[in-house]
Write a protein that holds these residues in place. Sequence first.
Motif, PDB file in Angstrom:
ATOM      1  N   LYS A  31       0.817  -1.217   0.000  1.00 40.49           N
ATOM      2  CA  LYS A  31       0.000   0.000   0.000  1.00 40.49           C
ATOM      3  C   LYS A  31       0.853   1.272   0.000  1.00 40.49           C
ATOM      4  N   VAL A  32       1.911   1.238  -0.842  1.00 43.76           N
ATOM      5  CA  VAL A  32       2.742   2.419  -1.074  1.00 43.76           C
ATOM      6  C   VAL A  32       2.886   2.595  -2.581  1.00 43.76           C
ATOM      7  N   SER A  33       3.383   3.732  -3.004  1.00 48.70           N
ATOM      8  CA  SER A  33       3.494   3.989  -4.437  1.00 48.70           C
ATOM      9  C   SER A  33       4.665   3.216  -5.049  1.00 48.70           C
ATOM     10  N   LYS A  34       4.539   2.984  -6.350  1.00 48.37           N
ATOM     11  CA  LYS A  34       5.588   2.320  -7.112  1.00 48.37           C
ATOM     12  C   LYS A  34       6.875   3.141  -7.055  1.00 48.37           C
ATOM     13  N   SER A  35       6.747   4.475  -7.167  1.00 46.57           N
ATOM     14  CA  SER A  35       7.939   5.327  -7.137  1.00 46.57           C
ATOM     15  C   SER A  35       8.637   5.262  -5.777  1.00 46.57           C
ATOM     16  N   MET A  36       7.857   5.113  -4.697  1.00 45.92           N
ATOM     17  CA  MET A  36       8.475   5.006  -3.371  1.00 45.92           C
ATOM     18  C   MET A  36       9.304   3.723  -3.277  1.00 45.92           C
ATOM     19  N   ILE A  37       8.750   2.599  -3.740  1.00 42.36           N
ATOM     20  CA  ILE A  37       9.506   1.335  -3.713  1.00 42.36           C
ATOM     21  C   ILE A  37      10.785   1.489  -4.530  1.00 42.36           C
ATOM     22  N   SER A  38      10.675   2.084  -5.703  1.00 43.03           N
ATOM     23  CA  SER A  38      11.843   2.280  -6.566  1.00 43.03           C
ATOM     24  C   SER A  38      12.899   3.143  -5.873  1.00 43.03           C
ATOM     25  N   GLU A  39      12.475   4.237  -5.243  1.00 45.69           N
ATOM     26  CA  GLU A  39      13.417   5.120  -4.551  1.00 45.69           C
ATOM     27  C   GLU A  39      14.037   4.442  -3.336  1.00 45.69           C
ATOM     28  N   ILE A  40      13.252   3.647  -2.617  1.00 40.19           N
ATOM     29  CA  ILE A  40      13.789   2.904  -1.470  1.00 40.19           C
ATOM     30  C   ILE A  40      14.847   1.923  -1.956  1.00 40.19           C
ATOM     31  N   GLU A  41      14.543   1.177  -3.030  1.00 41.69           N
ATOM     32  CA  GLU A  41      15.492   0.188  -3.553  1.00 41.69           C
ATOM     33  C   GLU A  41      16.792   0.827  -4.026  1.00 41.69           C
ATOM     34  N   ARG A  42      16.717   2.065  -4.508  1.00 44.45           N
ATOM     35  CA  ARG A  42      17.927   2.766  -4.956  1.00 44.45           C
ATOM     36  C   ARG A  42      18.656   3.462  -3.809  1.00 44.45           C
ATOM     37  N   GLY A  43      18.087   3.418  -2.596  1.00 47.64           N
ATOM     38  CA  GLY A  43      18.733   4.001  -1.423  1.00 47.64           C
ATOM     39  C   GLY A  43      18.646   5.512  -1.361  1.00 47.64           C
ATOM     40  N   ILE A  44      17.732   6.109  -2.149  1.00 47.08           N
ATOM     41  CA  ILE A  44      17.625   7.570  -2.143  1.00 47.08           C
ATOM     42  C   ILE A  44      16.433   8.065  -1.335  1.00 47.08           C
ATOM     43  N   ARG A  45      15.639   7.165  -0.790  1.00 39.80           N
ATOM     44  CA  ARG A  45      14.461   7.528   0.007  1.00 39.80           C
ATOM     45  C   ARG A  45      14.711   7.141   1.446  1.00 39.80           C
ATOM     46  N   ASN A  46      14.331   8.011   2.365  1.00 42.07           N
ATOM     47  CA  ASN A  46      14.398   7.721   3.791  1.00 42.07           C
ATOM     48  C   ASN A  46      12.979   7.340   4.221  1.00 42.07           C
ATOM     49  N   PRO A  47      12.640   6.039   4.177  1.00 41.21           N
ATOM     50  CA  PRO A  47      11.258   5.635   4.447  1.00 41.21           C
ATOM     51  C   PRO A  47      10.883   5.770   5.921  1.00 41.21           C
ATOM     52  N   SER A  48       9.604   6.045   6.157  1.00 40.09           N
ATOM     53  CA  SER A  48       9.106   6.123   7.536  1.00 40.09           C
ATOM     54  C   SER A  48       9.005   4.718   8.113  1.00 40.09           C
ATOM     55  N   ILE A  49       8.906   4.640   9.414  1.00 36.43           N
ATOM     56  CA  ILE A  49       8.749   3.340  10.084  1.00 36.43           C
ATOM     57  C   ILE A  49       7.461   2.664   9.625  1.00 36.43           C
ATOM     58  N   THR A  50       6.414   3.433   9.391  1.00 34.17           N
ATOM     59  CA  THR A  50       5.143   2.869   8.928  1.00 34.17           C
ATOM     60  C   THR A  50       5.316   2.228   7.559  1.00 34.17           C
ATOM     61  N   THR A  51       6.009   2.898   6.656  1.00 33.05           N
ATOM     62  CA  THR A  51       6.258   2.340   5.326  1.00 33.05           C
ATOM     63  C   THR A  51       7.066   1.047   5.428  1.00 33.05           C
ATOM     64  N   LEU A  52       8.106   1.052   6.275  1.00 35.39           N
ATOM     65  CA  LEU A  52       8.924  -0.156   6.439  1.00 35.39           C
ATOM     66  C   LEU A  52       8.101  -1.308   7.014  1.00 35.39           C
ATOM     67  N   TRP A  53       7.236  -1.014   7.991  1.00 31.99           N
ATOM     68  CA  TRP A  53       6.373  -2.066   8.559  1.00 31.99           C
ATOM     69  C   TRP A  53       5.449  -2.620   7.478  1.00 31.99           C
ATOM     70  N   ASN A  54       4.884  -1.738   6.647  1.00 28.35           N
ATOM     71  CA  ASN A  54       3.987  -2.189   5.580  1.00 28.35           C
ATOM     72  C   ASN A  54       4.717  -3.101   4.595  1.00 28.35           C
ATOM     73  N   ILE A  55       5.929  -2.731   4.229  1.00 29.35           N
ATOM     74  CA  ILE A  55       6.716  -3.567   3.306  1.00 29.35           C
ATOM     75  C   ILE A  55       7.047  -4.897   3.962  1.00 29.35           C
ATOM     76  N   ALA A  56       7.523  -4.861   5.208  1.00 35.72           N
ATOM     77  CA  ALA A  56       7.878  -6.100   5.916  1.00 35.72           C
ATOM     78  C   ALA A  56       6.667  -7.013   6.070  1.00 35.72           C
ATOM     79  N   ASN A  57       5.534  -6.446   6.457  1.00 36.19           N
ATOM     80  CA  ASN A  57       4.334  -7.267   6.631  1.00 36.19           C
ATOM     81  C   ASN A  57       3.858  -7.848   5.310  1.00 36.19           C
ATOM     82  N   SER A  58       3.956  -7.086   4.229  1.00 30.84           N
ATOM     83  CA  SER A  58       3.512  -7.615   2.936  1.00 30.84           C
ATOM     84  C   SER A  58       4.422  -8.737   2.463  1.00 30.84           C
ATOM     85  N   LEU A  59       5.699  -8.678   2.849  1.00 28.58           N
ATOM     86  CA  LEU A  59       6.638  -9.754   2.507  1.00 28.58           C
ATOM     87  C   LEU A  59       6.636 -10.876   3.553  1.00 28.58           C
ATOM     88  N   LYS A  60       5.874 -10.679   4.643  1.00 23.34           N
ATOM     89  CA  LYS A  60       5.790 -11.624   5.761  1.00 23.34           C
ATOM     90  C   LYS A  60       7.178 -11.940   6.336  1.00 23.34           C
TER      91      LYS A  60
END
Length: 183
Positions: A31-60
């Motif tokens: 439940k985040v944008s495609k551009s956010m995932i892309s920026e996180i993967e490139r190391g140029i985004r400082n994701p919030s704890i909520t975003t990280l929890w959402n990614i971790a939970n979606s990947l279980k």
Amino acid sequence: MRDINVSIGNNVKKLRKGRGLTIDELAANAKVSKSMISEIERGIRNPSITTLWNIANSLKIPLNYLLYEDKMQSAYIYKITEENAIGDNGFNCYPLLNFDEDKRIEIYFNEYMPKSKTEKAAHYNGVEEYALITAGMLTLNLNEEQFTASEGEVIRFLADKPHFYFNETDTITKAFVLMFYPK
């Protein structure tokens, strides 16, 4: 850009590709944008704890899988530093112990500023959470029921239900949070 962002990005990309997911699929699941995932993967985004929890939970996976830095040592001493902090809205989270596949745990040191509250979250089925309060008083809201613990007390609960912490006091509350993940 902090080194932790590069580590997070590399880990997200490795886990996403390992599961055969596209950026679009991971973004939709987390439940985040495609551009956010892309920026996180490139190391140029400082994701919030909520975003990280959402990614971790979606990947279980445990959150610490995203924070893991590959350092080969026979022993590792972790020092709490601002550069390792993640958090927002009056909440700081410091990863202390990366997820251990054999022990199935991870440990964080958290600070809750006066009158702050974390985002509501739920982990995947069977995850247990323990919060050992080391200073102040912390309240857990679990399914709209409240549990308050003070210094020296531990809150234990199944974390697969919507929950959040809040600090109603005028002082900083500090706690160690241990996450246990079932097989």
